[in-house]
Motif scaffolding. Sequence first.
Motif, mmCIF file in Angstrom:
data_model
loop_
_atom_site.group_PDB
_atom_site.id
_atom_site.type_symbol
_atom_site.label_atom_id
_atom_site.label_comp_id
_atom_site.label_asym_id
_atom_site.label_seq_id
_atom_site.Cartn_x
_atom_site.Cartn_y
_atom_site.Cartn_z
ATOM 1 N N ASP A 280 0.834 -1.199 0.000
ATOM 2 C CA ASP A 280 0.000 0.000 0.000
ATOM 3 C C ASP A 280 0.870 1.250 0.000
ATOM 4 N N PHE A 281 1.938 1.218 0.797
ATOM 5 C CA PHE A 281 2.830 2.373 0.865
ATOM 6 C C PHE A 281 3.485 2.640 -0.495
ATOM 7 N N ILE A 282 3.967 1.574 -1.140
ATOM 8 C CA ILE A 282 4.617 1.744 -2.447
ATOM 9 C C ILE A 282 3.636 2.341 -3.450
ATOM 10 N N ARG A 283 2.415 1.808 -3.490
ATOM 11 C CA ARG A 283 1.407 2.304 -4.419
ATOM 12 C C ARG A 283 1.079 3.772 -4.154
ATOM 13 N N GLU A 284 0.867 4.091 -2.877
ATOM 14 C CA GLU A 284 0.520 5.473 -2.549
ATOM 15 C C GLU A 284 1.660 6.430 -2.877
ATOM 16 N N SER A 285 2.894 5.997 -2.612
ATOM 17 C CA SER A 285 4.034 6.866 -2.904
ATOM 18 C C SER A 285 4.119 7.158 -4.389
ATOM 19 N N SER A 286 3.921 6.112 -5.218
ATOM 20 C CA SER A 286 4.099 6.367 -6.641
ATOM 21 C C SER A 286 2.916 7.179 -7.171
ATOM 22 N N ASP A 287 1.755 7.026 -6.547
ATOM 23 C CA ASP A 287 0.610 7.835 -6.942
ATOM 24 C C ASP A 287 0.858 9.305 -6.575
ATOM 25 N N GLU A 288 1.345 9.525 -5.367
ATOM 26 C CA GLU A 288 1.649 10.890 -4.933
ATOM 27 C C GLU A 288 2.689 11.538 -5.832
ATOM 28 N N GLU A 289 3.704 10.738 -6.198
ATOM 29 C CA GLU A 289 4.758 11.283 -7.041
ATOM 30 C C GLU A 289 4.186 11.734 -8.386
ATOM 31 N N ARG A 290 3.316 10.879 -8.942
ATOM 32 C CA ARG A 290 2.709 11.178 -10.236
ATOM 33 C C ARG A 290 1.910 12.482 -10.152
ATOM 34 N N LEU A 291 1.122 12.609 -9.079
ATOM 35 C CA LEU A 291 0.304 13.812 -8.917
ATOM 36 C C LEU A 291 1.179 15.038 -8.691
ATOM 37 N N SER A 292 2.245 14.866 -7.872
ATOM 38 C CA SER A 292 3.038 16.038 -7.519
ATOM 39 C C SER A 292 3.802 16.576 -8.723
ATOM 40 N N GLN A 293 4.033 15.707 -9.725
ATOM 41 C CA GLN A 293 4.722 16.187 -10.919
ATOM 42 C C GLN A 293 3.919 17.249 -11.655
ATOM 43 N N VAL A 294 2.610 17.226 -11.510
ATOM 44 C CA VAL A 294 1.804 18.289 -12.118
ATOM 45 C C VAL A 294 1.191 19.148 -11.020
ATOM 46 N N GLY A 295 1.861 19.159 -9.867
ATOM 47 C CA GLY A 295 1.492 20.100 -8.808
ATOM 48 C C GLY A 295 0.180 19.799 -8.107
ATOM 49 N N LEU A 296 -0.289 18.555 -8.176
ATOM 50 C CA LEU A 296 -1.542 18.238 -7.492
ATOM 51 C C LEU A 296 -1.199 17.591 -6.156
ATOM 52 N N SER A 297 -1.585 18.258 -5.067
ATOM 53 C CA SER A 297 -1.200 17.735 -3.770
ATOM 54 C C SER A 297 -2.274 16.823 -3.221
ATOM 55 N N GLU A 298 -3.513 17.140 -3.551
ATOM 56 C CA GLU A 298 -4.607 16.440 -2.917
ATOM 57 C C GLU A 298 -5.166 15.391 -3.856
ATOM 58 N N GLU A 299 -5.741 14.357 -3.286
ATOM 59 C CA GLU A 299 -6.436 13.402 -4.114
ATOM 60 C C GLU A 299 -7.698 14.046 -4.644
ATOM 61 N N GLU A 300 -7.993 13.781 -5.889
ATOM 62 C CA GLU A 300 -9.167 14.404 -6.496
ATOM 63 C C GLU A 300 -9.767 13.360 -7.418
ATOM 64 N N ASP A 301 -10.880 12.746 -7.028
ATOM 65 C CA ASP A 301 -11.444 11.763 -7.943
ATOM 66 C C ASP A 301 -12.293 12.493 -8.979
ATOM 67 N N ILE A 302 -12.650 11.785 -10.044
ATOM 68 C CA ILE A 302 -13.306 12.472 -11.162
ATOM 69 C C ILE A 302 -14.690 12.969 -10.784
ATOM 70 N N PHE A 303 -15.222 12.505 -9.653
ATOM 71 C CA PHE A 303 -16.546 12.968 -9.252
ATOM 72 C C PHE A 303 -16.455 14.144 -8.270
ATOM 73 N N ALA A 304 -15.246 14.568 -7.970
ATOM 74 C CA ALA A 304 -15.085 15.694 -7.042
ATOM 75 C C ALA A 304 -15.708 16.945 -7.652
ATOM 76 N N PRO A 305 -16.258 17.819 -6.804
ATOM 77 C CA PRO A 305 -16.869 19.028 -7.352
ATOM 78 C C PRO A 305 -15.844 19.923 -8.068
ATOM 79 N N VAL A 306 -16.330 20.646 -9.090
ATOM 80 C CA VAL A 306 -15.479 21.508 -9.908
ATOM 81 C C VAL A 306 -14.673 22.470 -9.036
#
Lengths: 477, 477
Positions: A280-306
């Motif tokens: 779980d840690f490995i998966r979350e780390s690589s997900d965070e890294e992917r998001l942080s590369q485009v400056g997204l800090s927070e998780e945002e699913d596609i159903f999140a409000p605009v």
Amino acid sequence: MAELTDTDRQEELDSLIHEIRDTLSQQVAADRGGEPGDVATPLSELTKHDLAKLARKIERLHAADVAKVLESLPQDERLVIWELVHSDRDGEVLLEVSDSVRDTLIEVMDREEILNAASTLDTDELADLAPDLPEGMMQDVFTALPIDDREKLRFVMSYDEDTIGALMDFDLVTVRGDVTIEVALRYLRRMDSLPDHTDKLFVTDRDGLFEGVIHLKTLLINDPETLISDVMERDAVRFHPEDKARDGADAFERYDLVSAPVVDEVDRLVGRVTIDAVVDFIRESSDEERLSQVGLSEEEDIFAPVRKSVRNRAPWLAVNLVTAIVAAQVIGLFEGSIQQLVALAVLMPIVAGMGGNVGNQTITMIVRELAFRKLGGGDIRLLYGKELKVALINGVVWGGILGIVTFAMYQNAGVSAVMVAAVTLNFLSAAFFGVTIPIVRTRMGRDPALGSAVMITAITDSGGFFIFLGLATLFLL
Amino acid sequence: MAELTDTDRQEELDSLIHEIRDTLSQQVAADRGGEPGDVATPLSELTKHDLAKLARKIERLHAADVAKVLESLPQDERLVIWELVHSDRDGEVLLEVSDSVRDTLIEVMDREEILNAASTLDTDELADLAPDLPEGMMQDVFTALPIDDREKLRFVMSYDEDTIGALMDFDLVTVRGDVTIEVALRYLRRMDSLPDHTDKLFVTDRDGLFEGVIHLKTLLINDPETLISDVMERDAVRFHPEDKARDGADAFERYDLVSAPVVDEVDRLVGRVTIDAVVDFIRESSDEERLSQVGLSEEEDIFAPVRKSVRNRAPWLAVNLVTAIVAAQVIGLFEGSIQQLVALAVLMPIVAGMGGNVGNQTITMIVRELAFRKLGGGDIRLLYGKELKVALINGVVWGGILGIVTFAMYQNAGVSAVMVAAVTLNFLSAAFFGVTIPIVRTRMGRDPALGSAVMITAITDSGGFFIFLGLATLFLL
């Protein structure tokens, strides 16, 4: 007897999600007059029957699959299904869903429901959930725990989420070294169940000091009369709670571990880490890294409000606004040159863009190497030497091609020569800063990956414009 | 008794690497007259003594740690240490090192050494090694195998590396369902050892058809008189060899598995997958993804020769050369406009750059969602709607700020208005293509992440220049 492969299961799950959406979409659409999150709207008789059918199907699902169903549904439909999940399972499902979905689920739970869900969880699981609980709620959860568990919870929560302490659990099965396998086996047989991921028992002395581990398979294949201390493994990999989680993950990967002991500074056994927490840690780390590369800090699913998405994406756009304006100011210095030779405006983005690519390639290589080991002084000199050499060769090769292209466009040997020189110099600058930025960030104790791409692009853009327009102004005008 | 935590181990390893480099660096430097890879140069007496000491230290290391030492050394020194590794361990060390280092090690081994190393490996391990062996060598390895193993090797090698078939091994411990736990335990006790990651036994009928699994811990805590079939788990997750490895990894994560059975189309047990293979797969996938984002296909360690690095980085630079030239052609269309209003040259990179950021944020969100589940038609409509809304708001907000900055720079309301409009339109285009590119790539059966960033940047660059310069030409000149 279910004869399902994993693929069949996933297909069943996908079709269940479809069924839910079909059943609910019309109903929810009709209800949309109410506030989002308001699920008390009376449902038609037809839907009640359908819901009961869905509830039965959901009850048979693994908690992780329930989580997946909830994550795949838009907010309104998600909350209807969340109501259908049996309250006994609320806790485990909350653990499995993504952070952003977890927030939406907790938001609609009342105090009692939350306390009830918390009561079904282990202390290490509670610690995972804690940051997402409403203000003050955690104190209530805490008070509801037995004294012993409070201590454990306080212990786990005192460690940062990137340490072993945050990954560990307390599901230890310990034995003494001075008993026989026979005795250990009898002891196990008296237990109702063994914790998940028990591939080994932990051997301690009478003071709880860690002595070694013994694999279940060692218990199974050896003579029952053998003493545990004769067959246990004494030099098993062990961790301290304050060790970095990433190093722990590396060790699990390197030594192919399923579970490993965590000991304190006097070698007293305090907990264990298991492979599922590591994965779980490995998966979350690589997900965070992917998001942080485009400056997204927070998780945002596609159903999140605009509105949430706009906020989530703002910081990176703000940084890039600044770097873009700086680059524009650099171009502005040379307005006069551009007016005299408009070809410069046409060609300058090529110099900047290609430099950015070279810089990002270098940074990727260095960050990868830094993730893997510490670089000594000799390695760093070697790296600068190598990256600068690669950049020089690439500069001459690709700059040369661009020189030819430029000549084809403008039949001007001077502009072509400036192009070759500017591309080469910008490549060298990209390589230099591509090595420097991640190394300096690591020295400062920061994550070398985070923000490095933005920094190198800012340098190769502004720097590229300056080098190209500067050379042109010096030699052509 | 070693009382080392994992951190201590890593520090010991780092200091051993330093010791090796200190010992060898002068010697190797003195030898550098010879060809690289030529390690037959006679070593001084002092060094021989030092080497024997190093060899003893290396002998005590785990194979994965030997691999790390080799990876941390420059080519010449690496080959000296490789000679020191006992030939019995060559096979397991080759499995652990990275692909690029493996190539350098195999290059200096002769036929006999390779066959010897291969003989120490299991068939599934041989399959991992096969692609890196010299031409024709694999046939020799194959011929040296017992018939039974040849079949297995052919089986594993017939599957793509992104399938379960490539991850699986054959270390199965099977039992029949109609025996008691007592009988199973006696059977286990007659074995010398159990395969790594044996957390469960596989239950088959007399024809080898898979019936279920039984956890070791179930054997341990139940009455020995119990029949296996009464306590085995019948609906265990199982895979087919042709299932996607990524889906398998998801299942291991979701259901917290340590090992899982692989069955063929008639439910005959053919192998198993273990968590260590899954963790390696996850790590390699995320490493590949990281490299592919900057167009690096091959592994390239920092000690790789410059010539190899130049080649490795060329394809991405070539693609970017083309997209940069296209963007330049777009600007070239508007040379006249720029000549009339040089501010356009100053401002145009801002429009292109900010659009690239918006596009990359959208792509990252969509790729993440696609990795997690299939998107239905409704989801896709919802996604377009949402991303376009976010882009519109961001366009107005950030475009507005840029409009003000532009006015501060040029005191020209027309240029400011064009700036706001161009940023907004380019953001909308970025969002549209940011959703479209990964979805279309997925529909075509391609990896949605691969190359998406390059494509979106090409679109937002050329598109951004075109929109901004086009609007300016229409309305300002």
